[in-house]
Design an enzyme around this catalytic site. Structure first.
Site, short mmCIF file in Angstrom:
data_model
loop_
_atom_site.label_atom_id
_atom_site.label_comp_id
_atom_site.label_asym_id
_atom_site.label_seq_id
_atom_site.Cartn_x
_atom_site.Cartn_y
_atom_site.Cartn_z
N ARG A 1 0.83 -1.22 0.00
CA ARG A 1 0.00 0.00 0.00
C ARG A 1 0.86 1.27 0.00
O ARG A 1 0.53 2.26 0.64
CB ARG A 1 -0.95 0.00 1.21
CG ARG A 1 -2.07 -1.02 1.08
CD ARG A 1 -3.01 -0.97 2.26
NE ARG A 1 -2.35 -1.43 3.47
CZ ARG A 1 -2.74 -1.16 4.70
NH1 ARG A 1 -3.79 -0.40 4.89
NH2 ARG A 1 -2.08 -1.63 5.75
N LYS B 1 -20.12 3.98 -6.78
CA LYS B 1 -19.54 2.67 -7.07
C LYS B 1 -19.34 2.41 -8.55
O LYS B 1 -20.20 2.73 -9.35
CB LYS B 1 -20.44 1.57 -6.52
CG LYS B 1 -20.09 1.23 -5.13
CD LYS B 1 -21.04 0.21 -4.57
CE LYS B 1 -20.74 0.05 -3.12
NZ LYS B 1 -19.56 -0.77 -2.86
N SER C 1 -22.12 1.20 16.77
CA SER C 1 -20.75 1.44 17.24
C SER C 1 -20.64 2.82 17.87
O SER C 1 -21.32 3.77 17.48
CB SER C 1 -19.77 1.30 16.09
OG SER C 1 -20.06 2.23 15.08
N GLU D 1 -19.68 -1.98 20.40
CA GLU D 1 -18.87 -2.65 19.39
C GLU D 1 -17.36 -2.41 19.50
O GLU D 1 -16.63 -2.49 18.50
CB GLU D 1 -19.35 -2.29 17.96
CG GLU D 1 -20.79 -2.70 17.71
CD GLU D 1 -21.29 -2.39 16.29
OE1 GLU D 1 -20.47 -2.32 15.36
OE2 GLU D 1 -22.51 -2.22 16.12
N ASP E 1 -27.52 -5.92 10.80
CA ASP E 1 -27.14 -4.91 9.82
C ASP E 1 -27.07 -5.50 8.42
O ASP E 1 -26.41 -6.50 8.20
CB ASP E 1 -25.76 -4.34 10.17
CG ASP E 1 -25.80 -3.47 11.42
OD1 ASP E 1 -26.84 -2.81 11.64
OD2 ASP E 1 -24.81 -3.44 12.16
N GLU F 1 -26.05 -3.16 -2.65
CA GLU F 1 -24.96 -3.21 -3.62
C GLU F 1 -24.78 -4.57 -4.27
O GLU F 1 -24.01 -4.71 -5.21
CB GLU F 1 -23.66 -2.67 -3.04
CG GLU F 1 -23.12 -3.46 -1.90
CD GLU F 1 -21.98 -2.66 -1.23
OE1 GLU F 1 -20.87 -3.17 -1.24
OE2 GLU F 1 -22.23 -1.55 -0.72
N HIS G 1 -30.46 -2.33 9.75
CA HIS G 1 -29.92 -1.01 9.38
C HIS G 1 -29.35 -1.08 7.98
O HIS G 1 -28.69 -2.04 7.61
CB HIS G 1 -28.84 -0.59 10.38
CG HIS G 1 -28.00 0.53 9.88
ND1 HIS G 1 -28.49 1.81 9.77
CD2 HIS G 1 -26.73 0.58 9.42
CE1 HIS G 1 -27.53 2.60 9.29
NE2 HIS G 1 -26.46 1.87 9.06
N CYS H 1 -27.20 1.45 5.09
CA CYS H 1 -26.42 2.69 5.01
C CYS H 1 -26.78 3.53 3.80
O CYS H 1 -25.94 4.18 3.24
CB CYS H 1 -24.95 2.38 4.86
SG CYS H 1 -24.26 1.63 6.26
N HIS I 1 -20.89 11.37 9.08
CA HIS I 1 -19.63 11.57 8.36
C HIS I 1 -19.05 12.94 8.63
O HIS I 1 -17.91 13.22 8.30
CB HIS I 1 -19.84 11.37 6.86
CG HIS I 1 -20.35 10.00 6.54
ND1 HIS I 1 -21.69 9.74 6.42
CD2 HIS I 1 -19.71 8.83 6.39
CE1 HIS I 1 -21.84 8.44 6.18
NE2 HIS I 1 -20.66 7.87 6.16
N1 GLN Z 1 -23.61 -1.52 13.55
C1 GLN Z 1 -22.62 -0.98 12.68
C2 GLN Z 1 -22.00 0.25 13.32
O1 GLN Z 1 -22.65 0.94 14.01
C3 GLN Z 1 -23.20 -0.60 11.36
C4 GLN Z 1 -22.16 -0.11 10.40
C5 GLN Z 1 -22.67 0.17 9.03
O2 GLN Z 1 -23.85 0.23 8.81
N2 GLN Z 1 -21.79 0.36 8.09
O3 GLN Z 1 -20.85 0.54 13.11
ZN ZN Z 2 -24.65 2.33 8.21
#
Ligand code: GLN
Ligand code: ZN
Length: 760
Positions: free
Chosen positions: A16, A116, A437, A488, A603, A609, A645, A647, A698
């Site tokens: 890398r 993507k 998390s 987490e 999740d 995708e 969940h 994203c 983010h």
């Molecule tokens: N449970 C995961 C977190 O909170 C979900 C992460 C995700 O959706 N990318 O990090």
């Molecule tokens: Zn997410």
């Protein structure tokens, strides 16, 4: 004589190097000259690695993204860059990251959108088009690379993205249409091809992967117009298609006036005969016989059995190659020391794939006898993998065939079970929660690393993690959240964490693949039937629940996401592999339930995708993907609440399938689009509960209470407020505690405010 070539090579470097150099450069710790030198070294190294090929790709190297490079070659830069100081490289990184190289605040702009690349996990910077767009050739970047390779006496084949694919990937920022720009862009391409020709280059590879997608008439027409207009440039064009089969674009592609056509044999084997029938006597056919998207050894003898007759009939006009650019696989298997030797023997990364290609070539050109040893060794690996008990476990396969209708359906309908759940959970209206998390501090990362390296005893590690969990619960209680999570801390990655505990998975140490810019991922390798030896999460989550009276939500990763973010075995349909994963996750769900965890979140960040490139194939995928989720989730008692969940929320087109998962609560990303993404709920009455993310995790910014209240007000025009949850967009692991606390505090205050509104 068959000839070999490669479509593209990973550019991050085997350790890398590019990633680390870019990050230094962005921090101002490396100057431009050094960065460019390193880039050059990487290119040279890559050509050495590919030197067994008869034609080497040039121009596939990129400091950030090959689509962004193409925008620069075409002179297509948004006007917002015009007034900024700095050189071309500054502008390049501004488009990529919104920031100039030296991070000067006044020199920042909005970065290009990232999305993507087809159905891969690689992300490109979306080209922008407006009425102001004026294309203008900027040949420098490609020129440098071609000259470098020529100076080393390599036979070079410049690689560029084709005009039709380029426009198709672009977004119009006004009311124009991408194809409005075709005439203009073709002029620049013609100039580009003429310049390439002048360098004494014979062949150029033009990538048009959109030929494997469904194209309307106008787009088909654009292909005819484009490639007709290139006929006079005098350079030989290898039109390359990959990631799928041509289907109804087959005659379009094979009738284009190009000197050669590349097909992805891994996906379009059944089309090769048809294409053979329509080739003219001087056209080259390039067959992508080595899987450029996966990590398994090629069955060389089987490939030769199929390839030899074609080679006989085509002679010199047959080329062979990997199916697509090797960008999508890790660089070198030889770096791996910790993969079990039995499994290691079945694998092949970019460098090994080129050796396989070389063996195929020699076998065709000189007879199999000439490479007898290589073929025997390969056959041996193939045979061992087929028969290995590590791969095949009869009892797991049997379980997967016994999945009954009952075990994929909840006991009662949502309206019934939500009453039972509510009686138990006693949640207020607008319940607040997180996605799972919490910030991963330096201490957490250090503890995990030390434990992994064996520098920390299990008891000590457990102690450290318990401390983290305790603090995390305490903070959530302080904040006044309604449904708590354990945080987490023990997970480095939502797929790897589970993969490591499942039989049938292995992990590379250096198997990095570029995801975007300097960001790389290391997908786990799923090689065999999947089973779960013991519980994977129960101890941590049980401990967390023991610390609080509030309901705890146990966190799991769903089967589809595990599948979509791994390198997956190619010896059985993905569907079967997914069902096996689902059965393993289901066992964990049931154990959590048994341990008294009232809420379980599964999740499925990557469900969308996995959609195939062609819409006509979506339903088949969705059927088994949704069923996999149901296998994971739906065997629980009515009183156990299931969350999921995702994203993203561009699921307008798959909303009814998502509803049929029948999760009690779904949390999704929506805040960045100001809840616009909830438009779908005007048409489709989503039946269960939903938590539209109320702030963008983010960004380090703290959302205002009023802002959150407004968003939820907006959402409640579409979804009855009794069914709304309040939560962030996604997990908080990349944030700092001092960002998270105020943000969640505002979220809780917003919920209080909203509850007041309801009561008044
Ligand atoms: N449970 C995961 C977190 O909170 C979900 C992460 C995700 O959706 N990318 O990090
Ligand atoms: Zn997410």
């Amino acid at each position: 004589m068959v000839l070999t070539h490669n479509l593209g090579f990973p550019r991050i470097g085997e350790n890398r190097e590019l990633k680390f150099a870019l990050e230094k450069f962005w921090k101002g710790e490396m100057n431009e000259t050094k960065l460019q030198e390193l880039a050059k070294d990487l290119r040279l190294e890559n050509w050495v690695s590919q030197s067994s090929c008869d034609l080497l790709p040039v121009g596939d190297f990129s400091l950030y993204d090959q689509v962004l490079d193409m925008s620069f070659i075409l002179g297509n830069l948004p006007h917002r860059l015009n007034d900024l100081k700095g050189n071309e490289l500054d502008n390049y990184f501004r488009m990529a990251r919104g920031r100039s190289a030296n991070n000067d605040e006044s020199q920042c702009v909005r970065a290009g959108e990232m999305t993507k690349w087809f159905d891969t996990n690689y992300h490109y910077i979306v080209p922008e088009l407006t009425g102001e767009t004026e294309f203008c050739l900027n040949f420098e970047r490609l020129l440098i690379q071609v000259k470098e390779a020529q100076a080393l006496n390599y036979a070079v084949k410049p690689v560029i993205i084709g005009p039709v694919t380029y426009l198709w990937l672009s977004k119009c920022k006004d009311d124009s249409q991408p194809l409005d720009y075709l005439d203009d862009i073709l002029k620049v391409y013609q100039e580009l091809l003429a310049q390439i020709k002048q360098l004494g280059v014979d062949w150029v590879q033009i990538d048009e992967p959109i030929l494997v997608t469904k194209l309307g008439d106008q787009w088909q027409q654009a292909f005819n117009q484009s490639y007709k207009s290139f006929e006079d440039t005098g350079v030989k064009i290898l039109l390359s298609t990959y990631f799928g089969s041509l289907q109804d674009n087959l005659s379009l592609a094979s009738d284009l006036p190009v000197a050669g056509l590349h097909l992805d044999v891994i996906n379009a084997k059944q089309e090769v005969n048809k294409v053979l029938g329509s080739l003219t006597n001087d056209q080259v056919l390039s067959l992508g016989v080595i899987d450029g998207r996966n990590v398994w050894k090629t069955d060389l003898n089987a490939t030769l059995d199929w390839l030899e007759p074609i080679a006989k009939s085509l002679g010199d006009r047959l080329w062979i190659a990997p199916s697509c650019s090797l960008l999508h696989v890790p660089v070198d298997l030889n770096l791996e020391e910790n993969i079990n030797t039995e499994v290691l023997d079945w694998l092949s990364f970019a460098k090994q794939k080129l050796t396989e290609l070389e063996t195929l070539k020699l076998a065709i050109n000189q007879g199999r006898e000439a490479v007898k040893d290589q073929l025997n060794r390969n056959q041996n690996s193939i045979n061992l993998r087929k028969a290995s008990q590590r791969v095949h476990n009869a009892s797991i396969k049997a379980k997967a065939t016994k999945i009954s209708e009952r075990s994929t359906k909840r006991q009662s309908v949502f309206e019934e079970r939500i009453k039972v759940q509510q009686a138990k959970l006693n949640l207020p209206i607008f319940p607040t929660t997180s996605i799972g998390s919490f910030p991963q501090t330096k201490e957490i990362r250090r503890a995990r690393l030390q434990y992994k390296k064996g520098q920390l005893e299990h008891a000590e590690y457990k102690q450290l993690m318990h401390n983290e969990i305790r603090q995390c619960i305490k903070k959530q209680e302080q904040l006044g959240l309604d449904v708590l999570v354990h945080g987490e801390a023990e997970r480095n990655d939502m797929v790897e964490y589970f993969g490591e505990q499942l039989d049938g998975y292995t992990f590379s140490e250096f198997g990095w693949v570029q995801s975007y810019g300097s960001r790389c991922v290391k997908p786990p390798i799923l090689y065999g039937d999947i089973s779960r030896a013991q519980t994977m999460t129960v101890d941590w989550i049980e401990y967390a629940q023991s610390l609080t009276k509030k309901p705890l939500k146990g966190m799991l990763t769903g089967a589809v996401t595990m599948l979509n973010w791994s390198f997956v075995r190619d010896d059985q349909p993905r569907k079967e592999t997914c069902f096996q994963l689902a059965l393993a996750i289901r066992e964990e769900v049931l154990e959590l339930e048994k341990a008294g965890i009232p809420i379980i979140q599964i999740d499925e960040a990557a469900l969308r995708e996995g959609l195939p490139l062609r819409e006509s194939e979506w339903q088949e995928y969705l059927n088994w993907a949704i069923k996999s989720f149901q296998i994971c989730a739906n065997d629980v008692q009515d009183q156990t609440q299931i969350h999921t969940h995702m994203c993203y929320s561009e699921f307008n087109d798959i909303i009814s399938d998502i509803a049929s998962m029948d999760a009690d609560v779904i949390t999704i990303e929506t805040s960045r689009s100001d809840m616009e993404l909830l438009d779908v709920f005007d048409e489709f009455k989503y039946p269960n509960q939903i938590g539209p993310g109320v702030y963008d995790i983010h960004s380090p910014n703290t959302p205002e209470v009023g802002q959150i209240v407004n968003l939820i007000d907006k959402a409640s025009t579409r979804i009855p407020k009794e069914r709304l949850w309040i939560n962030p967009d996604c997990g908080l692991k990349t944030r700092q505690w001092d960002e998270v606390m105020p943000a969640l505090n505002h979220m809780v205050l917003a919920a209080t405010e909203l509850r007041k509104q309801v009561n008044s």
